[in-house]
Design an enzyme around this catalytic site. Structure first.
Site, short mmCIF file in Angstrom:
data_model
loop_
_atom_site.label_atom_id
_atom_site.label_comp_id
_atom_site.label_asym_id
_atom_site.label_seq_id
_atom_site.Cartn_x
_atom_site.Cartn_y
_atom_site.Cartn_z
N TYR A 18 -13.44 -41.21 -30.22
CA TYR A 18 -13.20 -41.69 -29.20
C TYR A 18 -14.38 -42.64 -28.60
CZ TYR A 18 -8.44 -40.59 -27.81
OH TYR A 18 -7.26 -40.26 -28.09
N ASN A 77 -2.96 -49.15 -21.47
CA ASN A 77 -4.32 -49.14 -21.89
C ASN A 77 -5.22 -48.39 -21.38
OD1 ASN A 77 -3.06 -51.00 -23.65
ND2 ASN A 77 -3.99 -52.84 -22.29
N HIS A 109 -1.51 -43.79 -19.21
CA HIS A 109 -2.18 -43.13 -20.41
C HIS A 109 -3.72 -42.89 -20.06
CE1 HIS A 109 1.19 -44.58 -23.18
NE2 HIS A 109 1.56 -43.58 -22.30
N CYS A 139 -10.09 -26.63 -15.93
CA CYS A 139 -10.02 -26.82 -14.50
C CYS A 139 -9.42 -28.45 -14.47
CB CYS A 139 -11.22 -26.55 -13.92
SG CYS A 139 -12.59 -27.87 -14.25
N CYS A 182 -17.49 -27.95 -19.59
CA CYS A 182 -17.49 -28.15 -18.08
C CYS A 182 -18.64 -27.34 -17.27
CB CYS A 182 -16.02 -27.81 -17.72
SG CYS A 182 -15.80 -27.82 -15.99
N GLY A 215 2.50 -57.51 -24.63
CA GLY A 215 1.83 -56.59 -25.53
C GLY A 215 1.84 -55.11 -25.74
N ASN A 255 4.79 -61.40 -26.33
CA ASN A 255 4.68 -60.75 -27.65
C ASN A 255 4.56 -61.64 -28.72
OD1 ASN A 255 4.44 -58.80 -29.83
ND2 ASN A 255 4.96 -57.15 -28.33
#
Ligand code: BV8
Length: 239
Positions: A68, A104, A121, A132, A143, A183, A209
């Site tokens: 990520y 996205n 998402h 939590c 956290c 898209g 698309n």
């Protein structure tokens, strides 16, 4: 004189009151952000279940966090494209009668000027506590409130979508006159169900698309091409 499919969509927007837009990774492709299911997409190189599921995170949190952070660096290095800008202009034209729901997580819509964005998402720029569910924008791994482990604030496979956000997207799908589906491979549920919800409620469905998708046979208008090219052309053709 016959009207081109693009001009027919422009006329549809000119004569409609409520517009809903659903976007997927394809809208960010022309900014240089890889899609998921294109031949050069993320899932061609990485395993979705190892990197976009709770099981994958629990098995190897560092690998998921690194992936990520790799994607965050790419997203932070690119700019919104003309497709994002056109969608932000549509919101200004239609005001409260316009809803943007996006799958996205890159926030390029917001950087292009979109104000009300339903992120079904999640948002890659934040982390959420597994314990939590507290959301933080820093890179704490644990956290500070409950010592739970922090993970990207995105929806993984097998995880529920944010209830209030998805409910708002469904409401917009049920009440719009036109839905632009831009898209997305329309393969990931329940977001992929939104165009069908709109169609059953009587909306005209437009797919933008460069490729056919599982949704294509079910839509009223198909504009084959890329969003950064087609969307500005639609706005240009509107009166
Ligand atoms: C859930 C993490 C309840 C975020 C992602 C039926 C009903 C409900 C659920 C399911 C169901 N069947 C199966 C499921 C489970 C699953 C699912 O749908 N699986 C699929 C693969 C079959 N769904 C879930 O797990 C969802 N949760 O349902 O919760 C539940 C709870 C417990 C148990 C069961 C169910 C969660 C789904 C979210 C998964 N998260 N990623 C991140 O890291 O970003 S998946 C990933 O796919 C992203 O989120 C992405 O947003 C999403 C959709 O992908 P697209 O955006 O469409 O991108 P893609 O690459 O696929 O397509 C790009 C398109 O753009 C292509 O068509 C291409 O032609 C086009 N394009 C390319 N260039 C351009 C372009 N278009 C325009 N211009 C261009 N230049």
């Amino acid at each position: 004189m016959s009207t081109s499919p693009l001009h027919a969509v422009a006329h549809l927007l000119d004569t409609s009151a409520r517009i809903c837009v659903l976007t997927g990774a394809g809208v960010s492709a022309e900014s240089g952000v890889a899609t998921f299911r294109d031949p050069d997409g993320l899932w061609a190189r990485f395993s979705p279940y190892e990197l976009a599921s709770m099981d994958g995170f629990l098995a190897n949190p560092d690998r998921v966090r690194d992936w990520y952070n790799y994607r965050r660096a790419i997203i932070n290095s690119v700019e919104p494209n003309a497709g994002h800008v056109a969608i932000a202009k549509l919101e200004k034209m239609f005001g409260a009668s316009f809803t943007l729901a996006t799958q996205n997580v890159d926030r390029l819509h917001q950087r292009a000027g979109s104000i009300r964005v339903l992120e079904v998402h999640g948002n890659i720029h934040e982390n959420r506590c597994n314990g939590c569910h507290g959301v933080r924008s820093d890179d704490e791994l644990t956290c500070p409130s409950c010592s739970g482990s922090m993970r990207p604030n995105v929806v993984w496979f097998g995880e529920d979508l944010p209830e209030d956000v998805f409910a708002a997207a469904e409401e917009a799908a049920r009440t719009c006159d036109v839905m632009l589906v831009i898209g997305t491979s329309a393969d990931v549920w329940p977001a992929a169900g939104l165009p069908y919800t709109a169609k059953m409620a009587g909306a005209q469905i437009v797919e933008i698309n460069p490729n056919q998708t599982s949704l294509t046979p079910h839509v009223h208008h198909v504009l084959s091409g890329t969003s950064a090219v087609i969307l500005p052309q639609i706005l240009e053709a509107m009166t």
